[in-house]
Design a protein around this motif. Structure first.
Motif, mmCIF file in Angstrom:
data_model
loop_
_atom_site.group_PDB
_atom_site.id
_atom_site.type_symbol
_atom_site.label_atom_id
_atom_site.label_comp_id
_atom_site.label_asym_id
_atom_site.label_seq_id
_atom_site.Cartn_x
_atom_site.Cartn_y
_atom_site.Cartn_z
ATOM 1 N N ILE A 197 -7.331 2.836 -0.970
ATOM 2 C CA ILE A 197 -6.785 3.922 0.028
ATOM 3 C C ILE A 197 -7.217 3.683 1.328
ATOM 4 O O ILE A 197 -8.413 3.141 1.360
ATOM 5 C CB ILE A 197 -6.837 5.198 -0.450
ATOM 6 C CG1 ILE A 197 -8.216 5.641 -0.841
ATOM 7 C CG2 ILE A 197 -5.880 5.482 -1.572
ATOM 8 C CD1 ILE A 197 -8.462 7.205 -1.126
ATOM 9 N N ASN A 198 -6.867 4.301 2.188
ATOM 10 C CA ASN A 198 -7.443 4.311 3.864
ATOM 11 C C ASN A 198 -8.528 5.249 3.937
ATOM 12 O O ASN A 198 -8.597 6.250 2.937
ATOM 13 C CB ASN A 198 -6.449 4.400 4.906
ATOM 14 C CG ASN A 198 -5.541 5.875 4.724
ATOM 15 O OD1 ASN A 198 -5.240 6.102 3.730
ATOM 16 N ND2 ASN A 198 -5.182 6.387 5.713
ATOM 17 N N ARG A 199 -9.250 5.507 4.831
ATOM 18 C CA ARG A 199 -10.390 6.410 5.183
ATOM 19 C C ARG A 199 -11.324 6.644 4.164
ATOM 20 O O ARG A 199 -11.805 7.840 3.958
ATOM 21 C CB ARG A 199 -9.492 8.020 5.400
ATOM 22 C CG ARG A 199 -8.614 7.823 6.571
ATOM 23 C CD ARG A 199 -8.173 9.240 6.988
ATOM 24 N NE ARG A 199 -7.052 9.436 7.825
ATOM 25 C CZ ARG A 199 -7.523 9.669 9.323
ATOM 26 N NH1 ARG A 199 -8.794 9.628 9.475
ATOM 27 N NH2 ARG A 199 -6.359 9.806 9.914
ATOM 28 N N LEU A 200 -11.621 5.607 3.565
ATOM 29 C CA LEU A 200 -12.565 5.803 2.408
ATOM 30 C C LEU A 200 -14.072 6.089 2.989
ATOM 31 O O LEU A 200 -14.766 6.897 2.451
ATOM 32 C CB LEU A 200 -12.857 4.366 1.886
ATOM 33 C CG LEU A 200 -12.036 3.914 0.281
ATOM 34 C CD1 LEU A 200 -12.854 2.870 -0.304
ATOM 35 C CD2 LEU A 200 -12.427 5.246 -0.578
ATOM 36 N N PRO A 201 -14.459 5.643 4.180
ATOM 37 C CA PRO A 201 -15.866 5.920 4.780
ATOM 38 C C PRO A 201 -16.067 7.575 4.849
ATOM 39 O O PRO A 201 -16.902 8.119 4.605
ATOM 40 C CB PRO A 201 -16.100 5.411 5.842
ATOM 41 C CG PRO A 201 -15.027 4.222 5.974
ATOM 42 C CD PRO A 201 -14.090 4.621 4.947
ATOM 43 N N ALA A 255 0.720 -1.217 0.042
ATOM 44 C CA ALA A 255 0.010 -0.155 0.152
ATOM 45 C C ALA A 255 0.804 1.304 0.001
ATOM 46 O O ALA A 255 0.233 2.293 -0.576
ATOM 47 C CB ALA A 255 -0.768 0.079 1.265
ATOM 48 N N GLY A 256 1.983 1.226 0.717
ATOM 49 C CA GLY A 256 2.873 2.420 0.814
ATOM 50 C C GLY A 256 2.125 3.777 1.265
ATOM 51 O O GLY A 256 1.213 3.808 1.983
ATOM 52 N N GLY A 257 2.137 4.805 0.443
ATOM 53 C CA GLY A 257 1.493 6.256 0.573
ATOM 54 C C GLY A 257 -0.065 6.084 0.680
ATOM 55 O O GLY A 257 -0.705 6.784 1.068
ATOM 56 N N ASN A 258 -0.546 4.901 -0.237
ATOM 57 C CA ASN A 258 -1.931 4.831 -0.524
ATOM 58 C C ASN A 258 -2.598 4.623 0.771
ATOM 59 O O ASN A 258 -3.779 4.853 0.813
ATOM 60 C CB ASN A 258 -2.432 3.865 -1.407
ATOM 61 C CG ASN A 258 -1.851 3.967 -2.730
ATOM 62 O OD1 ASN A 258 -1.782 5.066 -3.466
ATOM 63 N ND2 ASN A 258 -0.839 2.680 -3.380
ATOM 64 N N ALA A 259 -1.942 4.012 1.863
ATOM 65 C CA ALA A 259 -2.590 3.560 3.161
ATOM 66 C C ALA A 259 -2.442 4.626 4.198
ATOM 67 O O ALA A 259 -2.597 4.782 5.496
ATOM 68 C CB ALA A 259 -2.159 2.240 3.754
ATOM 69 N N ARG A 260 -1.797 5.922 3.824
ATOM 70 C CA ARG A 260 -1.388 7.040 4.715
ATOM 71 C C ARG A 260 -1.997 8.478 4.388
ATOM 72 O O ARG A 260 -1.532 9.623 4.649
ATOM 73 C CB ARG A 260 0.050 7.282 4.821
ATOM 74 C CG ARG A 260 0.595 6.095 5.435
ATOM 75 C CD ARG A 260 2.178 5.786 5.044
ATOM 76 N NE ARG A 260 2.857 4.824 5.827
ATOM 77 C CZ ARG A 260 2.823 3.582 5.352
ATOM 78 N NH1 ARG A 260 2.282 3.178 4.325
ATOM 79 N NH2 ARG A 260 3.546 2.624 6.211
#
Ligand code: RIB
Length: 292
Positions: A137-141, A107-112
């Motif tokens: 990516i994170n924080r989708l909701p 994920a790298g930056g995609n999860a940050r």
């Protein structure tokens, strides 16, 4: 009307293989290719090539700067892509002789993605603007809820599908882009013929347009009483990676340009058929002149 893709940017490491490696097996690959990918970035490239004003938001490390130059050359505004100290997302992609793939993601930056980046980004968009999301990516909701509050139209491609999809405010989605597996999971059904799954999704999400891609069998559309079908074009299959991203970008662009669902399916099927006849993900997205 502006289009925002809030999504992933990846460095794709593509290994041509005779067959997808089996558990416990070690095989030699062909020439390794490093290229541009990430579902968010691929979809942004397709939207821009199809002629929309497109903004991409996400996060990369220094190693991913080449992705921005490439996206800029297609017309994507990348000023909302943040940079951090770590690594850019990566995808290890095996592509077999038949063009099928198997992908492992880092994920790298995609999860940050940080909360303040979401607020800063969405503040630039409002009613009538389109938001295109995937599941890398994170924080989708949070992104979805805030975009809905701002009156944006939400298009969701729940790919790669996992348990997090169930926790999203799915009733607020305006357009779903799903393949057969994602569609069945979303409908809570075992595998069934695509038209049956489509009907289940139309019933389950009455306000959303459902766009279901079915590989060689083309694509289906359902919304209210409207149904449409698109056929693929028969071209040699070289690499299926990113075909769905090309489809999502071209369908969204065609609809934004005022075309009806059936014609938009035809265009998106043509674009993705061309994409599978070429190697790579973002590199395979055709230009508008080849499609419209
Ligand atoms: O949809 C294709 C994409 O999935 C690839 O470019 C890879 O980066 C993964 O995100």
């Amino acid at each position: 009307m502006k289009t925002l893709v809030f999504g992933s940017l990846n460095i794709d490491l593509i290994f041509p293989v005779d067959h997808i490696v089996l558990p416990g097996e070690t095989i030699a690959g062909g020439d390794l290719v490093k290229s541009a990918g990430g579902k968010g970035a691929n979809q942004a490239a397709a939207l821009a090539k199809a002629g929309l004003e497109v903004y991409l938001a996400g996060k990369i490390g220094q190693d991913g700067r080449f992705l921005l130059s490439l996206l800029n050359s297609y017309g994507v505004d990348t000023s909302l892509v943040a940079e951090y100290e770590g690594a850019t997302g990566q995808a290890i992609i095996q592509v077999d002789r038949g063009g099928q793939n198997a992908i492992v993601l880092y994920a790298g930056g995609n999860a940050r993605i940080a909360a303040e980046e979401i607020d800063r980004t969405l503040a630039l968009f409002g009613t009538g603007d389109i938001l295109v999301l995937q599941n890398e990516i994170n924080r989708l909701p949070e992104i979805m809820e805030k975009a809905v509050e701002r009156g944006m139209k939400v298009c969701l491609n729940p790919s790669p599908y996992d348990e997090k999809i169930g926790s999203l405010p799915l009733d607020r989605v305006d357009v779903f882009f799903v393949n057969e597996i994602e569609a069945a999971a979303l409908a809570g059904l075992p595998a069934a013929p695509p038209p049956e799954i489509l009907e289940a999704l139309v019933k389950r999400f009455p306000r959303a347009e459902i766009v279901l891609t079915a590989g060689k069998d083309g694509a289906l559309y359902g919304h209210g009483e409207t149904r449409a079908r698109g056929e693929i074009i028969d071209l040699p299959v070289v690499d299926t990676t990113g075909a769905g991203d090309t489809f999502t970008g071209y369908f969204t662009a065609a609809r934004a340009r005022g075309l009806p669902p059936g014609e938009s399916l035809r265009i998106a099927c043509k674009a993705s058929s061309i994409a599978v006849s070429r190697p790579g993900a973002m590199a395979a997205v055709p230009a508008a002149a080849e499609v419209f």
